[in-house]
Write an enzyme that holds these catalytic residues in place. Structure first.
Site, mmCIF file in Angstrom:
data_model
loop_
_atom_site.group_PDB
_atom_site.id
_atom_site.type_symbol
_atom_site.label_atom_id
_atom_site.label_comp_id
_atom_site.label_asym_id
_atom_site.label_seq_id
_atom_site.Cartn_x
_atom_site.Cartn_y
_atom_site.Cartn_z
ATOM 1 N N GLU A 93 0.824 -1.202 0.000
ATOM 2 C CA GLU A 93 0.000 0.000 0.000
ATOM 3 C C GLU A 93 0.858 1.251 0.000
ATOM 4 O O GLU A 93 1.929 1.284 0.597
ATOM 5 C CB GLU A 93 -0.871 0.033 1.253
ATOM 6 N N CYS A 106 2.943 8.522 1.753
ATOM 7 C CA CYS A 106 3.269 7.614 2.840
ATOM 8 C C CYS A 106 3.662 6.291 2.178
ATOM 9 O O CYS A 106 2.828 5.658 1.532
ATOM 10 C CB CYS A 106 2.030 7.471 3.722
ATOM 11 N N CYS A 113 4.508 -6.635 7.932
ATOM 12 C CA CYS A 113 5.430 -6.178 8.977
ATOM 13 C C CYS A 113 5.544 -7.246 10.059
ATOM 14 O O CYS A 113 4.537 -7.789 10.498
ATOM 15 C CB CYS A 113 4.907 -4.883 9.600
ATOM 16 N N CYS A 117 2.863 -5.023 16.437
ATOM 17 C CA CYS A 117 2.355 -4.100 17.457
ATOM 18 C C CYS A 117 0.846 -4.349 17.592
ATOM 19 O O CYS A 117 0.151 -4.545 16.597
ATOM 20 C CB CYS A 117 2.627 -2.654 17.055
ATOM 21 N N CYS A 120 -1.921 -2.220 15.561
ATOM 22 C CA CYS A 120 -1.654 -1.890 14.161
ATOM 23 C C CYS A 120 -2.131 -3.005 13.221
ATOM 24 O O CYS A 120 -1.793 -4.173 13.407
ATOM 25 C CB CYS A 120 -0.162 -1.654 13.966
ATOM 26 N N SER A 213 8.461 5.790 17.250
ATOM 27 C CA SER A 213 7.151 5.419 17.778
ATOM 28 C C SER A 213 7.293 4.960 19.221
ATOM 29 O O SER A 213 7.694 3.835 19.496
ATOM 30 C CB SER A 213 6.556 4.285 16.927
ATOM 31 N N CYS A 332 -2.976 5.963 9.563
ATOM 32 C CA CYS A 332 -1.894 5.259 10.270
ATOM 33 C C CYS A 332 -2.418 3.991 10.902
ATOM 34 O O CYS A 332 -3.434 4.005 11.602
ATOM 35 C CB CYS A 332 -1.365 6.102 11.418
#
Ligand code: SAH
Length: 343
Positions: A93, A106, A113, A117, A120, A213, A332
């Protein structure tokens, strides 16, 4: 499927010049190829009208290294989310975020990933592979072409953890800067923080902005939200951040996703300000964007305001980032390759 042939996107002017010569063409065609790839953003060598027709015909199928737009959604705030198909069939994306003065992209740095987390969406979807530098650059060229407008800023806040893919990310930063023409100070690398990696990045002495982060004001809470935090104590992370500032002379911004009732209470704000005392930094608060697989709450306006006030009383520079593209699942933490295809 493996990517077998090296793509042209990602090569420097010198490498492109060498390549055209290997193809039996004069050296100056290297410069032409370079300009058409990085400035005009061609998708096929066939489009390069300054090349001789017979050569262009032979090259029609030569892999340039551009993705295909598989799907695009436009949110009511004009943010555009793209699902891009890569050479090996995987999907990533990218998001284009326009304002009057800026066009920000972005970009993803990995397919999926591995950091997992808890809040997310990308982390919930698993991990496939690193992106190559040209696949990062391609995202910027694609958004630029789609908006018919120059990209002014790039944030590495899409899918993936950029510092796990440090080499290709640094290479893409150099290409975006030198070949596409975006100032390094307009590029932001966002990381959850990994042992040694912040220091390694510092040694590249880039002028990019580093965003870390943080998301928690103490180690225990951070470990609950971010599994990898167990192997990288806050104390060490902040020491590395200090070292980064010293080496690069650049400020760091800290991102803090506000999860209602979890990390957004006044005592968290006090604790956070103590962590950051004496630090040249800026805190970016991101009110949680809801995802299906987690049942965190987005704090209300009053709670957000209270958190800001406590930080300001403690002299911490703070701003709130209301994510754009929420309606298109492009905000996000909402990025996941399948989502757009479903809707
Ligand atoms: N791996 C990098 C880049 C990821 S995304 C990093 O961790 O920094 C960019 C930011 O969005 C990160 O700060 C990330 O923690 C945050 N984020 C993730 N999920 C979110 C959600 N559901 N709501 C709001 N922000 C989120």
């Amino acid at each position: 499927m493996l990517i077998t042939q090296e793509t042209l996107l990602g090569k420097s002017l010198e490498e492109l010049t060498q390549w055209v010569q290997e193809q039996g063409q004069p050296a100056y065609r290297g410069k032409q190829l370079y300009q058409w790839l990085y400035q005009k953003g061609v998708r096929s060598l066939d489009e390069i009208s300054v090349f001789p027709k017979t050569w262009r015909e032979q090259l029609t199928d030569y892999p340039i290294g551009r993705s295909n737009i598989e799907y695009r959604t436009i949110a009511p705030d004009a943010t555009r989310k793209y699902l891009l198909g890569l050479e090996d069939g995987l999907i990533i994306e990218a998001v284009g975020i326009p304002t009057a003065k800026r066009l920000t992209v972005c970009v993803s740095s990995q397919v999926g990933c591995p950091m997992a987390c808890d809040f997310c969406a990308t982390g919930k979807g698993g991990y496939q592979r690193h992106l190559k530098a040209h696949e990062i650059v391609d995202q910027v060229l694609t958004v630029q072409e789609d908006f018919q407008r120059r990209v002014s800023h790039v944030v590495f806040m899409g899918m993936g953890e950029p510092l796990l893919n440090l080499e290709e990310v640094v290479k893409s930063v150099k290409i975006l800067n030198q070949d596409v023409g975006i100032g390094q100070r307009s590029l932001t690398i966002s990381t959850v923080g990994l042992p040694q990696k912040i220091i390694q990045l510092a040694h590249h002495r880039l002028q990019v902005t580093l965003a870390v982060s943080l998301h928690a004001s103490n180690q225990k809470l951070r470990e609950k939200l971010i599994p990898s935090a167990k192997h990288y104590p806050l104390k060490q992370l902040l020491a590395d951040c200090r070292e980064y500032v010293k080496t690069t002379k650049r400020r760091i911004s800290f991102e803090y996703v506000l999860l209602g009732g979890v990390n957004d209470l006044p005592n968290h704000a006090i604790e956070l300000s103590e962590l950051l005392r004496g630090f040249q930094s800026h805190v970016n608060l991101i009110p949680y964007n809801p995802i299906e697989e987690a049942d965190y709450q987005r704090p209300n306006q009053e709670q957000i305001q209270q958190f800001i006030e406590v930080l300001e009383q403690q002299k911490v520079a703070v701003s709130v980032r209301y994510s754009r593209g929420l309606e298109a699942n492009a905000a996000c933490g909402q990025l996941r390759a399948s989502q757009g295809l479903k809707s």
